[in-house]
Design a protein around this motif. Structure first.
Motif, short mmCIF file in Angstrom:
data_model
loop_
_atom_site.label_atom_id
_atom_site.label_comp_id
_atom_site.label_asym_id
_atom_site.label_seq_id
_atom_site.Cartn_x
_atom_site.Cartn_y
_atom_site.Cartn_z
N ILE A 95 0.83 -1.21 0.00
CA ILE A 95 0.00 0.00 0.00
C ILE A 95 0.86 1.26 0.00
CG2 ILE A 95 -1.67 1.35 1.34
CD1 ILE A 95 -3.06 -1.25 2.07
N PRO A 96 1.94 1.36 0.79
CA PRO A 96 2.81 2.54 0.69
C PRO A 96 3.42 2.72 -0.70
CG PRO A 96 3.24 1.38 2.73
CD PRO A 96 2.33 0.50 1.93
N ILE A 97 3.72 1.61 -1.38
CA ILE A 97 4.25 1.71 -2.74
C ILE A 97 3.22 2.33 -3.66
CG2 ILE A 97 4.99 0.36 -4.75
CD1 ILE A 97 6.28 -1.62 -2.84
N GLU A 98 1.98 1.87 -3.55
CA GLU A 98 0.91 2.42 -4.38
C GLU A 98 0.63 3.88 -4.03
OE1 GLU A 98 -1.59 -1.70 -5.24
OE2 GLU A 98 -2.27 -0.32 -3.69
N ARG A 99 0.73 4.21 -2.75
CA ARG A 99 0.50 5.60 -2.33
C ARG A 99 1.62 6.50 -2.86
NH1 ARG A 99 0.66 4.87 2.85
NH2 ARG A 99 -1.58 4.60 3.15
N ASP A 100 2.86 6.04 -2.75
CA ASP A 100 4.00 6.86 -3.17
C ASP A 100 4.02 7.07 -4.68
OD1 ASP A 100 6.33 8.25 -2.16
OD2 ASP A 100 7.55 6.76 -3.20
N ARG A 101 3.54 6.11 -5.43
CA ARG A 101 3.52 6.22 -6.89
C ARG A 101 2.29 6.97 -7.41
NH1 ARG A 101 5.45 0.02 -8.40
NH2 ARG A 101 7.63 0.28 -7.80
N GLY A 102 1.44 7.40 -6.50
CA GLY A 102 0.27 8.16 -6.90
C GLY A 102 -0.91 7.32 -7.31
N VAL A 103 -0.82 6.00 -7.14
CA VAL A 103 -1.92 5.12 -7.53
C VAL A 103 -3.17 5.43 -6.70
CG1 VAL A 103 -2.72 2.73 -7.64
CG2 VAL A 103 -0.37 3.30 -8.30
N LEU A 104 -3.00 5.58 -5.39
CA LEU A 104 -4.15 5.85 -4.54
C LEU A 104 -4.74 7.23 -4.80
CD1 LEU A 104 -3.08 4.35 -1.09
CD2 LEU A 104 -4.17 3.26 -3.03
N LYS A 105 -3.87 8.19 -5.10
CA LYS A 105 -4.35 9.53 -5.40
C LYS A 105 -5.20 9.53 -6.66
CE LYS A 105 -2.72 14.26 -6.21
NZ LYS A 105 -1.52 15.13 -6.33
N ARG A 106 -4.74 8.81 -7.68
CA ARG A 106 -5.51 8.72 -8.92
C ARG A 106 -6.80 7.95 -8.69
NH1 ARG A 106 -0.30 7.75 -10.91
NH2 ARG A 106 -0.69 5.51 -11.13
N TYR A 107 -6.72 6.93 -7.85
CA TYR A 107 -7.92 6.15 -7.56
C TYR A 107 -8.97 7.01 -6.89
CZ TYR A 107 -10.96 2.47 -5.87
OH TYR A 107 -12.06 1.70 -5.63
N ARG A 108 -8.53 7.85 -5.94
CA ARG A 108 -9.49 8.70 -5.23
C ARG A 108 -10.17 9.69 -6.16
NH1 ARG A 108 -7.70 12.61 -0.28
NH2 ARG A 108 -6.74 13.67 -2.05
N GLY A 109 -9.50 10.00 -7.26
CA GLY A 109 -10.07 10.96 -8.22
C GLY A 109 -11.04 10.34 -9.20
N THR A 110 -11.19 9.02 -9.18
CA THR A 110 -12.13 8.36 -10.08
C THR A 110 -13.50 8.29 -9.42
OG1 THR A 110 -11.80 6.12 -9.22
CG2 THR A 110 -10.22 6.91 -10.88
N PRO A 111 -14.56 8.07 -10.21
CA PRO A 111 -15.91 7.97 -9.63
C PRO A 111 -16.19 6.65 -8.94
CG PRO A 111 -16.00 7.68 -12.00
CD PRO A 111 -14.59 8.06 -11.68
N MET A 112 -15.22 5.74 -8.94
CA MET A 112 -15.44 4.45 -8.28
C MET A 112 -15.56 4.63 -6.78
SD MET A 112 -15.61 1.98 -10.43
CE MET A 112 -15.32 0.63 -9.33
N PRO A 113 -16.48 3.92 -6.13
CA PRO A 113 -16.57 3.96 -4.66
C PRO A 113 -15.26 3.53 -4.02
CG PRO A 113 -18.47 2.83 -5.62
CD PRO A 113 -17.47 3.00 -6.72
N LYS A 114 -14.86 4.19 -2.96
CA LYS A 114 -13.57 3.89 -2.33
C LYS A 114 -13.54 2.50 -1.72
CE LYS A 114 -12.36 8.72 -1.34
NZ LYS A 114 -13.52 9.30 -2.05
N TRP A 115 -14.70 2.00 -1.30
CA TRP A 115 -14.71 0.69 -0.67
C TRP A 115 -14.28 -0.42 -1.63
CZ3 TRP A 115 -17.70 -2.86 -3.10
CH2 TRP A 115 -18.81 -2.41 -3.84
N VAL A 116 -14.41 -0.17 -2.92
CA VAL A 116 -14.03 -1.19 -3.90
C VAL A 116 -12.54 -1.51 -3.79
CG1 VAL A 116 -13.88 -1.72 -6.37
CG2 VAL A 116 -15.89 -0.54 -5.47
N TYR A 117 -11.74 -0.49 -3.53
CA TYR A 117 -10.29 -0.70 -3.40
C TYR A 117 -10.00 -1.68 -2.27
CZ TYR A 117 -5.43 0.28 -2.17
OH TYR A 117 -4.09 0.16 -1.87
N PHE A 118 -10.65 -1.49 -1.14
CA PHE A 118 -10.40 -2.34 0.02
C PHE A 118 -10.97 -3.74 -0.18
CE2 PHE A 118 -10.45 2.03 1.64
CZ PHE A 118 -9.18 2.08 2.20
#
Length: 280
Positions: A95-118
């Motif tokens: 998860i820190p790798i995905e956060r550092d690479r901006g994956v989570l930031k881009r994910y948060r900007g999509t219309p997908m519900p956040k719970w889907v990630y978890f």
């Protein structure tokens, strides 16, 4: 860990209005494929427990109690460790790798519900955890005469110990992922914690042979109770008398693991971050 670029493991935006079950399963499939693409993660998570069993079996051949070899005792600990590795350690590092690479930031900007990630992460953990456990059991039965549970009650105990244990470790892994400031520090933060827990929780050594203070520290955390619960499944009933409490204490196993599920959830809700500090 692999240095290849990690792409967001997210379902396309056009699927936002799809059935929630389909969204979760789709995300889970993407997470599993992403995990399998990382050879280092696959080898460490799936192969390490098997390698350790083979090494320890070659070194230790004595019985620690009538009808219980050291190898049989060690196998129960490695099953618990395998579940912790695929959940706590794997999530805490990736998860820190995905956060550092901006994956989570881009994910948060999509219309997908956040719970889907978890949900995707949970599905991946469950799938890999089942596969790893099956491999460990197959190797243990074939090479070390491990006796599988003979009653439905013992299989039931195996099931709820595994479910509560992997749930607690998953939630704690997600919460711990916020301690890593960069992608490189994730492993440095999580791996020492995982190793220390293994040494003090009765994985590499017979738990009652450890110093009393070490047993007390281990009793705070989930891994010790996962190991104890699994020993009740794979070792003779008589072995329970050698446990610190004079029995396998399955009620306490369930209580402690249940408490850690609640604690892990609270920590996740209070600490999880979608972006790094430099992103704001």
């Amino acid at each position: 860990m692999s240095t290849t670029t990690t792409r967001p493991a997210t379902a396309p935006a056009t699927a936002v209005r799809s059935n929630p079950v389909k969204l979760g399963l789709r995300q889970g499939g993407l997470e599993i494929r992403q995990f399998l693409r990382s050879r280092e993660s696959v080898v460490f998570t799936m192969g390490f427990p098997v390698i350790m069993i083979l090494i320890f079996a070659a070194i230790f051949s004595d019985e620690i109690a009538p009808g219980v070899s050291y190898t049989q005792y060690f196998i129960t600990g490695m099953i618990a460790t395998g579940l912790m590795t695929v959940s706590f350690q794997n999530l805490g590092i990736w998860i820190p790798i995905e956060r550092d690479r901006g994956v989570l930031k881009r994910y948060r900007g999509t219309p997908m519900p956040k719970w889907v990630y978890f949900v995707g992460k949970i599905i991946m953990v469950i799938a890999i955890g089942i596969a790893e456990t099956v491999i460990l059991l197959a190797v243990s039965v074939a090479l070390f005469d491990l006796e599988l549970p003979a009653t439905a009650q013992k299989w039931w105990t195996f099931g709820w110990v595994a479910v509560l244990g992997i749930t607690a470790c998953t939630l704690c892994g997600i919460a711990m992922s916020s301690l890593a400031r960069t992608s490189r520090s994730g492993s440095a933060v999580i791996t020492p914690v995982a190793l220390i827990l293994q040494f003090i929780s009765g994985v590499f050594f017979v738990f009652t042979s450890l110093p009393g203070w070490m047993q007390q520290v281990a009793a705070i955390f989930p891994l010790k109770w996962m190991c104890q619960g699994l020993r009740s499944v794979f070792l003779p009933e008589s072995f329970g008398a050698t446990e610190p409490g004079g029995s396998f204490e399955l009620g306490r196993v369930a209580l402690v693991l249940g408490i850690w599920c609640v604690v892990g959830l609270v920590l996740c809700l209070g600490t999880f971050r979608w972006t790094t500090k430099r992103d704001g």
